[in-house]
Design a protein around this motif. Structure first.
Motif, PDB file in Angstrom:
ATOM      1  N   GLU A  44       0.831  -1.209   0.000  1.00  0.00           N
ATOM      2  CA  GLU A  44       0.000   0.000   0.000  1.00  0.00           C
ATOM      3  C   GLU A  44       0.867   1.262   0.000  1.00  0.00           C
ATOM      4  O   GLU A  44       0.587   2.224  -0.713  1.00  0.00           O
ATOM      5  N   ASN A  58      -8.529 -11.108   5.731  1.00  0.00           N
ATOM      6  CA  ASN A  58      -9.579 -11.275   6.743  1.00  0.00           C
ATOM      7  C   ASN A  58     -10.168 -12.686   6.690  1.00  0.00           C
ATOM      8  O   ASN A  58     -10.554 -13.227   7.731  1.00  0.00           O
TER       9      ASN A  58
ATOM     10  N   LEU B   2      -5.852  28.706 -11.030  1.00  0.00           N
ATOM     11  CA  LEU B   2      -6.555  27.426 -11.135  1.00  0.00           C
ATOM     12  C   LEU B   2      -5.588  26.247 -10.991  1.00  0.00           C
ATOM     13  O   LEU B   2      -5.897  25.244 -10.349  1.00  0.00           O
ATOM     14  N   ALA B   3      -4.393  26.409 -11.592  1.00  0.00           N
ATOM     15  CA  ALA B   3      -3.385  25.358 -11.498  1.00  0.00           C
ATOM     16  C   ALA B   3      -2.963  25.143 -10.054  1.00  0.00           C
ATOM     17  O   ALA B   3      -2.751  24.013  -9.603  1.00  0.00           O
ATOM     18  N   ALA B   6      -5.727  23.281  -8.242  1.00  0.00           N
ATOM     19  CA  ALA B   6      -5.744  21.877  -8.648  1.00  0.00           C
ATOM     20  C   ALA B   6      -4.610  21.101  -7.997  1.00  0.00           C
ATOM     21  O   ALA B   6      -4.796  19.976  -7.523  1.00  0.00           O
ATOM     22  N   SER B   7      -3.423  21.718  -7.939  1.00  0.00           N
ATOM     23  CA  SER B   7      -2.266  21.065  -7.311  1.00  0.00           C
ATOM     24  C   SER B   7      -2.511  20.845  -5.831  1.00  0.00           C
ATOM     25  O   SER B   7      -2.210  19.776  -5.285  1.00  0.00           O
ATOM     26  N   TYR B  10      -4.955  18.035  -5.286  1.00  0.00           N
ATOM     27  CA  TYR B  10      -4.314  16.743  -5.530  1.00  0.00           C
ATOM     28  C   TYR B  10      -3.473  16.338  -4.322  1.00  0.00           C
ATOM     29  O   TYR B  10      -3.486  15.200  -3.889  1.00  0.00           O
ATOM     30  N   GLN B  13      -5.772  15.551  -1.054  1.00  0.00           N
ATOM     31  CA  GLN B  13      -6.633  14.365  -1.096  1.00  0.00           C
ATOM     32  C   GLN B  13      -5.860  13.124  -0.653  1.00  0.00           C
ATOM     33  O   GLN B  13      -6.452  12.090  -0.364  1.00  0.00           O
ATOM     34  N   HIS B  14      -4.542  13.202  -0.592  1.00  0.00           N
ATOM     35  CA  HIS B  14      -3.719  12.085  -0.140  1.00  0.00           C
ATOM     36  C   HIS B  14      -3.215  12.274   1.291  1.00  0.00           C
ATOM     37  O   HIS B  14      -2.386  11.516   1.763  1.00  0.00           O
ATOM     38  N   LYS B  57      -4.267   4.791   6.338  1.00  0.00           N
ATOM     39  CA  LYS B  57      -3.572   3.637   5.745  1.00  0.00           C
ATOM     40  C   LYS B  57      -4.238   2.358   6.231  1.00  0.00           C
ATOM     41  O   LYS B  57      -5.063   2.397   7.162  1.00  0.00           O
ATOM     42  N   VAL B  58      -3.894   1.244   5.619  1.00  0.00           N
ATOM     43  CA  VAL B  58      -4.452  -0.039   6.024  1.00  0.00           C
ATOM     44  C   VAL B  58      -3.932  -0.376   7.430  1.00  0.00           C
ATOM     45  O   VAL B  58      -2.778  -0.117   7.756  1.00  0.00           O
ATOM     46  N   MET B  59      -4.836  -0.903   8.281  1.00  0.00           N
ATOM     47  CA  MET B  59      -4.468  -1.197   9.677  1.00  0.00           C
ATOM     48  C   MET B  59      -4.920  -2.611  10.052  1.00  0.00           C
ATOM     49  O   MET B  59      -5.941  -3.096   9.570  1.00  0.00           O
ATOM     50  N   PHE B  60      -4.178  -3.203  10.948  1.00  0.00           N
ATOM     51  CA  PHE B  60      -4.486  -4.536  11.479  1.00  0.00           C
ATOM     52  C   PHE B  60      -4.818  -4.350  12.963  1.00  0.00           C
ATOM     53  O   PHE B  60      -3.947  -4.001  13.760  1.00  0.00           O
ATOM     54  N   VAL B  91      -8.481  -6.684   9.663  1.00  0.00           N
ATOM     55  CA  VAL B  91      -7.663  -5.771   8.851  1.00  0.00           C
ATOM     56  C   VAL B  91      -8.636  -4.845   8.123  1.00  0.00           C
ATOM     57  O   VAL B  91      -9.579  -5.315   7.483  1.00  0.00           O
ATOM     58  N   LEU B  93      -9.130  -1.311   5.595  1.00  0.00           N
ATOM     59  CA  LEU B  93      -8.600  -0.258   4.717  1.00  0.00           C
ATOM     60  C   LEU B  93      -8.882   1.095   5.356  1.00  0.00           C
ATOM     61  O   LEU B  93      -9.715   1.194   6.262  1.00  0.00           O
ATOM     62  N   THR B 124       4.141  -2.519  12.336  1.00  0.00           N
ATOM     63  CA  THR B 124       4.970  -3.275  11.386  1.00  0.00           C
ATOM     64  C   THR B 124       6.465  -3.147  11.694  1.00  0.00           C
ATOM     65  O   THR B 124       7.251  -3.972  11.253  1.00  0.00           O
TER      66      THR B 124
END
Lengths: 156, 146
Positions: A44, A58, B2-3, B6-7, B10, B13-14, B57-60, B91, B93, B124
């Protein structure tokens, strides 16, 4: 009598080794799940799409927990479930490189489309900046070319 | 301009602004309430376990169920020092939630017993589960079966 004792000893060893094997595979199943999660997490981080892999992991956890639930009453069945969980984690691990590759490709495509969008936006901005007024007045003159200008004070 | 917008869009959003996990215990009707208050020793009862992942992020996760008494100490830095009577691993997402029915039974008697639910997550780096500091508890009276 001696044979009977020997048979009992063999039976005890067989039962205890089966129990130890089931216990070991529970730990092995947990270790395999932990390892698969570490791989999945890394995938990921590298942009991989792990949605399907999470679902599979899972399922592996569910198999392990089913094994734990019946460990005391049916250790041999529990052992089979642990092994199935391990097999599933191996399938997950095998799919990790493909997940990373497809994730990177998708990420690159997204970045490329963003760059293309920004480039078009920038070029359009420059065109507007340099030519907008000229084009505007050119069009204005064309659309008003039939107009006749008269003096407002002609009648006076 | 506008650029720039947009930047920025982008980029943001992460980015998860305030990462957090969720833990909830719902009653047998999948609502906050109707929790069992009095039980017989060994009696089965059903609750719903809710876990949410907003860590970016993905978690366990591992939810440990433990039993304590009224003097048992648990807070966001100290987990209950008792053996789990049950555990549930999942687990998730990012932005995924999980609602799962769980059936438990308590095999000892006592008044004002604490049924504690602790949320642990897998690190981890250390390759081990660690206490997130998130927990819930229910007070339960357990009497001997007639």
């Amino acid at each position: 009598m001696h044979k009977l004792g020997l048979l009992a000893l063999v039976l005890i060893i067989a039962i205890s080794s089966t129990s130890a094997y089931a216990q070991t595979t529970q730990a092995q199943a947990q270790a395999a799940i932990d390892n698969a999660f570490r791989n999945l997490s890394m995938a990921e981080q590298q942009g991989g799409n792990v949605t399907g892999l999470v679902s599979q992991l899972n399922n592996a956890i569910a198999l392990m927990e089913q094994g734990e639930a019946i460990q005391a009453v049916n250790p041999s069945r529990a052992s089979i479930l642990y092994q199935q969980a391990i097999n599933l984690t191996e399938q997950i691990n095998a799919q990790i490189p493909q997940s990373i590759a497809s994730g990177r490709a998708a990420s690159n495509a997204q970045l490329e489309s963003l760059i293309a969008y920004l480039t078009v936006l920038g070029v359009a901005g420059l065109l507007v900046y340099f030519y907008a007024d000229r084009i505007f007045w050119e069009l204005w003159i064309r659309s008003h070319k039939s107009w006749i200008v008269k003096r407002a004070d002609k009648k006076r | 301009m506008l650029a720039l917008i947009a930047s920025a869009q982008y980029y943001y959003q992460h980015v998860t602004q305030e990462p957090f996990p969720e833990l909830g215990i719902l009653g047998p009707n999948q609502k906050i309430g109707d929790y069992p208050a009095s039980l017989l020793e060994g009696q089965n009862f059903t609750l719903y376990l809710y876990v949410g992942n907003h860590e970016g992020k993905v978690m366990f996760f591992n939810v440990l169920v433990k039993l304590g008494n009224s003097s048992s100490i648990i807070n966001n830095s100290t987990y209950l020092h008792a053996n789990p009577i049950a555990s549930y691993q999942i687990v998730l997402l990012n932005n995924q939630t999980w609602l799962n029915p769980i059936t438990l039974s308590i095999n000892e008697t006592g008044m004002n017993m604490k049924l504690v639910f602790e949320l642990w997550d897998y690190n981890t780096t250390t390759q081990a589960f660690q206490y997130t500091g998130i927990w819930n508890q229910l007070y339960i009276n357990v009497t001997g079966a007639a």
